[in-house]
Design a protein around this motif. Structure first.
Motif, PDB file in Angstrom:
ATOM      1  N   GLY A  14       0.834  -1.198   0.000  1.00 54.92           N
ATOM      2  CA  GLY A  14       0.000   0.000   0.000  1.00 54.92           C
ATOM      3  C   GLY A  14       0.863   1.240   0.000  1.00 54.92           C
ATOM      4  N   PRO A  15       0.255   2.405   0.028  1.00 58.12           N
ATOM      5  CA  PRO A  15       1.030   3.647  -0.043  1.00 58.12           C
ATOM      6  C   PRO A  15       1.962   3.843   1.157  1.00 58.12           C
ATOM      7  CG  PRO A  15      -1.309   4.060  -0.395  1.00 58.12           C
ATOM      8  CD  PRO A  15      -1.187   2.649   0.061  1.00 58.12           C
ATOM      9  N   ARG A  41       2.856   4.171  -3.921  1.00 59.15           N
ATOM     10  CA  ARG A  41       2.464   2.765  -3.972  1.00 59.15           C
ATOM     11  C   ARG A  41       3.124   2.183  -5.211  1.00 59.15           C
ATOM     12  NH1 ARG A  41      -2.801  -0.234  -2.338  1.00 59.15           N
ATOM     13  NH2 ARG A  41      -2.140  -2.300  -2.996  1.00 59.15           N
ATOM     14  N   ILE A  99       2.807  -0.917  -6.679  1.00 56.52           N
ATOM     15  CA  ILE A  99       1.965  -1.696  -7.586  1.00 56.52           C
ATOM     16  C   ILE A  99       0.496  -1.537  -7.190  1.00 56.52           C
ATOM     17  CG2 ILE A  99       3.753  -3.364  -8.201  1.00 56.52           C
ATOM     18  CD1 ILE A  99       2.602  -5.300  -6.171  1.00 56.52           C
ATOM     19  N   SER A 100      -0.382  -1.794  -8.128  1.00 57.48           N
ATOM     20  CA  SER A 100      -1.818  -1.682  -7.869  1.00 57.48           C
ATOM     21  C   SER A 100      -2.296  -2.850  -7.007  1.00 57.48           C
ATOM     22  CB  SER A 100      -2.577  -1.699  -9.199  1.00 57.48           C
ATOM     23  OG  SER A 100      -2.491  -2.991  -9.772  1.00 57.48           O
ATOM     24  N   PRO A 101      -3.454  -2.706  -6.362  1.00 57.70           N
ATOM     25  CA  PRO A 101      -4.016  -3.834  -5.605  1.00 57.70           C
ATOM     26  C   PRO A 101      -4.197  -5.082  -6.484  1.00 57.70           C
ATOM     27  CG  PRO A 101      -5.164  -1.819  -5.024  1.00 57.70           C
ATOM     28  CD  PRO A 101      -4.269  -1.485  -6.194  1.00 57.70           C
ATOM     29  N   HIS A 102      -4.591  -4.887  -7.736  1.00 51.35           N
ATOM     30  CA  HIS A 102      -4.743  -6.024  -8.653  1.00 51.35           C
ATOM     31  C   HIS A 102      -3.406  -6.731  -8.866  1.00 51.35           C
ATOM     32  CE1 HIS A 102      -5.996  -8.436 -12.066  1.00 51.35           C
ATOM     33  NE2 HIS A 102      -4.975  -7.935 -12.751  1.00 51.35           N
ATOM     34  N   ARG A 103      -2.345  -5.957  -9.103  1.00 52.88           N
ATOM     35  CA  ARG A 103      -1.018  -6.538  -9.319  1.00 52.88           C
ATOM     36  C   ARG A 103      -0.508  -7.191  -8.032  1.00 52.88           C
ATOM     37  NH1 ARG A 103       0.784  -8.319 -13.598  1.00 52.88           N
ATOM     38  NH2 ARG A 103       0.387  -6.374 -14.628  1.00 52.88           N
TER      39      ARG A 103
END
Length: 162
Positions: free
Chosen positions: A65-66, A71, A73-77
């Motif tokens: 998370g940030p 951040r 990578i994204s939550p999906h990644r």
């Protein structure tokens, strides 16, 4: 850096692990002489992290998370990175291993990496927990003060999560 017994153990391992010399040839095996050379410390060697444990834990935190607005990578990644993608026999050590996208995946839900000489860094996405340990004494087995660190952390996390 101090060499506990890593150089000796790598020689022993080279005789037991058929592919170790192809991955870590004798001339570039991690040892105190190589690890403390100013030119080695000053360059960005591929697949080698020269950083503190705090920096490694912070990098893993930025995967989850940030951190200070960043951040990585994204939550999906993150779900892709921390989910099993490949399971099989690891080529160098001959052990059954599970990999996500670039990181080993453990049955306890953590993902991460271990380095030559025993440094480690990993994250538990479910709990937002990151852990990293580096060392200044390169050792394995009985001479390694971090030999059981990860197991102790995993046991503590499992006990508090249960």
């Amino acid at each position: 850096m101090e060499d506990g017994n890593l150089s000796t153990m790598l020689e022993v391992f080279a005789g037991q692990l058929p592919h170790l010399d192809r991955v870590v040839p004798p001339g570039v095996r991690p040892d105190v002489t190589l690890a403390t050379r100013p030119d080695v410390l000053a360059v960005d060697v591929p697949a080698v992290g020269t950083l503190t444990a705090r920096a490694a834990a912070r990098m893993y935190a930025a995967l989850l998370g940030p951190v200070d607005g960043v951040r990585l990578i994204s939550p999906h990644r993150l779900r892709a990175v921390s989910s099993p993608a490949v399971r099989g026999t690891e080529w160098v050590f001959g052990r059954e291993t599970t990999w996500g996208l670039g990181y080993s995946i453990d049955d306890d839900g953590s993902f991460g990496a271990a380095g030559s000489g025993g440094s480690l860094a990993f994250a538990y996405p479910r709990w937002g927990l990151t852990v990293a340990a580096t060392r200044n004494r390169l050792a394995v087995g009985d001479g390694d003060p971090l030999q059981h660190l990860r197991a102790r952390i995993r046991d503590t996390v499992a006990a508090s999560a249960g």
